[in-house]
Motif scaffolding. Structure first.
Motif, PDB file in Angstrom:
ATOM      1  N   TYR A   1      10.076  -1.815  -3.610  1.00 28.63           N
ATOM      2  CA  TYR A   1      10.485  -1.279  -4.911  1.00 28.63           C
ATOM      3  C   TYR A   1       9.729  -1.937  -6.060  1.00 28.63           C
ATOM      4  CZ  TYR A   1      13.296  -0.305  -9.027  1.00 28.63           C
ATOM      5  OH  TYR A   1      13.685   0.066 -10.284  1.00 28.63           O
ATOM      6  N   GLU A   2       9.595  -3.253  -6.006  1.00 28.21           N
ATOM      7  CA  GLU A   2       8.895  -3.960  -7.089  1.00 28.21           C
ATOM      8  C   GLU A   2       7.441  -3.502  -7.189  1.00 28.21           C
ATOM      9  OE1 GLU A   2      10.182  -5.754  -9.353  1.00 28.21           O
ATOM     10  OE2 GLU A   2      12.195  -5.985  -8.519  1.00 28.21           O
ATOM     11  N   GLU A   3       6.794  -3.296  -6.048  1.00 26.19           N
ATOM     12  CA  GLU A   3       5.409  -2.802  -6.057  1.00 26.19           C
ATOM     13  C   GLU A   3       5.356  -1.361  -6.568  1.00 26.19           C
ATOM     14  OE1 GLU A   3       2.669  -4.478  -5.476  1.00 26.19           O
ATOM     15  OE2 GLU A   3       3.741  -6.342  -4.998  1.00 26.19           O
ATOM     16  N   PHE A   4       6.339  -0.583  -6.220  1.00 31.79           N
ATOM     17  CA  PHE A   4       6.411   0.821  -6.629  1.00 31.79           C
ATOM     18  C   PHE A   4       6.548   0.948  -8.149  1.00 31.79           C
ATOM     19  CE2 PHE A   4       9.019   4.577  -7.566  1.00 31.79           C
ATOM     20  CZ  PHE A   4       8.350   5.579  -6.879  1.00 31.79           C
ATOM     21  N   ILE A   5       7.504   0.227  -8.716  1.00 31.06           N
ATOM     22  CA  ILE A   5       7.729   0.373 -10.164  1.00 31.06           C
ATOM     23  C   ILE A   5       6.628  -0.299 -10.972  1.00 31.06           C
ATOM     24  CG2 ILE A   5      10.217   0.670  -9.990  1.00 31.06           C
ATOM     25  CD1 ILE A   5      10.472  -2.264 -10.971  1.00 31.06           C
ATOM     26  N   CYS A   6       5.902  -1.228 -10.355  1.00 34.48           N
ATOM     27  CA  CYS A   6       4.766  -1.848 -11.046  1.00 34.48           C
ATOM     28  C   CYS A   6       3.758  -0.778 -11.454  1.00 34.48           C
ATOM     29  CB  CYS A   6       4.117  -2.888 -10.137  1.00 34.48           C
ATOM     30  SG  CYS A   6       2.714  -3.747 -10.882  1.00 34.48           S
ATOM     31  N   ILE A   7       3.509   0.196 -10.566  1.00 35.07           N
ATOM     32  CA  ILE A   7       2.584   1.291 -10.878  1.00 35.07           C
ATOM     33  C   ILE A   7       3.141   2.142 -12.015  1.00 35.07           C
ATOM     34  CG2 ILE A   7       1.434   3.356  -9.987  1.00 35.07           C
ATOM     35  CD1 ILE A   7       0.342   0.832  -8.757  1.00 35.07           C
ATOM     36  N   LEU A   8       4.406   2.516 -11.933  1.00 36.08           N
ATOM     37  CA  LEU A   8       5.007   3.343 -12.974  1.00 36.08           C
ATOM     38  C   LEU A   8       5.003   2.635 -14.323  1.00 36.08           C
ATOM     39  CD1 LEU A   8       8.068   5.029 -11.199  1.00 36.08           C
ATOM     40  CD2 LEU A   8       5.700   5.807 -11.366  1.00 36.08           C
ATOM     41  N   LYS A   9       5.247   1.321 -14.319  1.00 32.62           N
ATOM     42  CA  LYS A   9       5.255   0.572 -15.576  1.00 32.62           C
ATOM     43  C   LYS A   9       3.859   0.477 -16.182  1.00 32.62           C
ATOM     44  CE  LYS A   9       9.455  -2.155 -14.796  1.00 32.62           C
ATOM     45  NZ  LYS A   9      10.030  -3.490 -14.546  1.00 32.62           N
TER      46      LYS A   9
ATOM     47  N   ASP B   1       0.828  -1.210   0.000  1.00 33.00           N
ATOM     48  CA  ASP B   1       0.000   0.000   0.000  1.00 33.00           C
ATOM     49  C   ASP B   1       0.861   1.257   0.000  1.00 33.00           C
ATOM     50  OD1 ASP B   1      -2.309  -1.479  -0.023  1.00 33.00           O
ATOM     51  OD2 ASP B   1      -2.760  -1.214   2.101  1.00 33.00           O
ATOM     52  N   LEU B   2       1.948   1.232   0.752  1.00 34.30           N
ATOM     53  CA  LEU B   2       2.830   2.391   0.812  1.00 34.30           C
ATOM     54  C   LEU B   2       3.447   2.686  -0.554  1.00 34.30           C
ATOM     55  CD1 LEU B   2       4.054   4.534   2.694  1.00 34.30           C
ATOM     56  CD2 LEU B   2       5.951   2.947   3.132  1.00 34.30           C
ATOM     57  N   ALA B   3       3.788   1.635  -1.296  1.00 33.62           N
ATOM     58  CA  ALA B   3       4.348   1.806  -2.636  1.00 33.62           C
ATOM     59  C   ALA B   3       3.341   2.502  -3.557  1.00 33.62           C
ATOM     60  CB  ALA B   3       4.753   0.453  -3.208  1.00 33.62           C
ATOM     61  N   MET B   4       2.075   2.104  -3.473  1.00 33.38           N
ATOM     62  CA  MET B   4       1.037   2.757  -4.280  1.00 33.38           C
ATOM     63  C   MET B   4       0.811   4.185  -3.797  1.00 33.38           C
ATOM     64  SD  MET B   4      -2.940   1.657  -4.979  1.00 33.38           S
ATOM     65  CE  MET B   4      -2.537   0.229  -5.987  1.00 33.38           C
ATOM     66  N   PHE B   5       0.809   4.383  -2.495  1.00 32.37           N
ATOM     67  CA  PHE B   5       0.646   5.708  -1.906  1.00 32.37           C
ATOM     68  C   PHE B   5       1.692   6.680  -2.454  1.00 32.37           C
ATOM     69  CE2 PHE B   5       2.013   8.655   1.469  1.00 32.37           C
ATOM     70  CZ  PHE B   5       0.827   9.320   1.743  1.00 32.37           C
TER      71      PHE B   5
END
Length: 404
Positions: free
Chosen positions: A317-325, A160-164
């Motif tokens: 990091y993997e969750e974070f870049i998933c959104i950017l990708k 959730d923090l990665a999406m936030f």
């Protein structure tokens, strides 16, 4: 209602035009020591439907400003949080919908709020208030701050923090003017630190504890320099620590107070299945590294943290870049190596905050409000053993990874 002027007007949009408040009951929501920068009250309401004449129950939570020993009057923080719920979250949710992203279920529902009663938008005062849904009635609760999160719950929160973090960054990259508009009013002010006030004794305790072990003398030396730099900034320009930071590659909206009491979970069969973030009063533009470091060392179980630090950062990091990708916004600037560089430049405040809060707030005595005066006279014997272990681990890891 005595504590909140014009209460019914504040929640009128939330309850709708066909309902009126028949009765309210107010009580404190959190025990002493479980809240830090505001007065939180529970408001149980009986509503009446003007069409059907039927009554229904509604439970809300209100956050009121206080005068804090270090922060001073906290109504500017209340202002910051009202702006976050009223203006920023709706824009973020709209961006999710527009781009087909999963719904951000980690935000509580906003029931109403104001900055003052004067109508002057940028001048907060003691009438500032924030009103939210009562998450407890929907099965959410805070877990034990003296224990911390296990691996599975830590990953739930980090996802959730990665999406936030990632979605406001995506807005900054794809709609820069909108991002500027979104964050221009975010700020929280601090009173200047008195020149004659000594740094918290916990800083000296950590230096002495590390220096006493030959293996950690280098760690102690690095910590001394970092704390000296921090103290100088807090004396000369404390606003640099508590206002929007200059833009960097990963700059986004951060929580800046991401610890176990500012998250709530639904637990089923001893497993956390849902998460909510609360207390956005310190939110600002900054680096994700700030939230990650503070969350991991304040709120993850000690053994879990010690054994999984790298894998937890990588998972985030993997969750974070998933959104950017998904949004076709990823490029080499957002590499894992570059995120780790963020920890070296942007993690210092989170390290200091952990050293400040672990002994006296996070591992403070339950049922008793944290005594800020105690920080000036604390000894190593006063520190909870797990808090001390976490603080030592933080300093060692930070020194080895060049975070200091």
């Amino acid at each position: 209602m005595e504590k909140i002027k014009n209460f019914e007007e504040l929640i009128s949009d939330y309850i709708g035009p066909n309902k009126i408040v028949v009765d309210t009951k107010v009580r404190n929501l959190t025990a002493p020591g479980e809240n830090y920068l505001s007065d939180i009250i529970k408001i149980d309401i009986i509503l009446k439907d003007k069409v059907s004449n039927k009554n229904e129950d509604l439970s809300l939570v209100a956050k009121l400003s206080i005068t804090h020993d270090f922060m001073g009057p906290t109504y500017n923080m209340t202002k910051n949080e009202v702006i976050f719920y009223r203006d920023i979250i709706p824009t973020i949710k709209s961006f999710h919908k527009k781009h087909g992203l999963p719904y951000p279920s980690f935000y509580p529902d906003f029931a109403g709020g104001r900055i003052n009663l004067t109508g002057v938008e940028d001048k907060a005062d003691e009438d500032a208030v924030l009103i939210l849904e009562n998450l407890v009635t929907k099965g959410y609760k805070n877990l034990d701050r003296h224990v911390g999160f296990d691996l599975a719950t830590s990953k739930l929160i980090l996802k959730d923090l990665a999406m936030f973090h990632a979605v406001p960054l995506a807005i900054r990259l794809s709609e820069p003017e909108e991002f500027t508009r979104l964050v221009k009013n975010m700020s929280m002010s601090l009173p200047p630190k008195p020149k004659d006030k000594e740094p918290p004794s916990i800083f000296k305790i950590m230096v002495d504890t590390l220096s006493a072990n030959d293996k950690y003398k280098t760690v102690a030396d690095k910590l001394i320099k970092m704390l000296a730099d921090f103290t100088k900034i807090m004396e000369e320009a404390p606003e640099k620590m508590f206002s929007n930071q200059s833009m960097r590659t990963f700059s986004t909206i951060i929580h800046q107070d991401m610890w176990i009491n500012n998250t709530m979970q639904v637990i089923e069969n001893d497993v956390a299945i849902k998460n909510k973030f609360v207390d956005f009063q310190m939110s600002q533009v900054g680096s994700p590294a700030d939230d990650i470091i503070f969350f991991l060392f304040s709120s993850v179980e000690y053994e879990c943290l010690k054994n999984n630090l790298d894998s937890l950062i990588k998972y985030y990091y993997e969750e974070f870049i998933c959104i950017l990708k998904k949004l076709d916004l990823y490029n080499d600037y957002f590499s894992y190596e570059n995120l780790l560089e963020e920890f070296k430049t942007s993690g210092k405040l989170a390290i200091v905050r952990n050293l400040f809060m672990l002994p006296n707030v996070i591992f403070g005595e339950k049922g008793k409000a944290a005594d800020q005066g105690k920080l000036g006279e604390m000894t190593v014997e006063d520190i909870h053993p797990t808090a001390l272990k976490k603080m030592i681990l933080l300093c060692i890891e930070a020194a080895e990874r060049d975070w200091l």
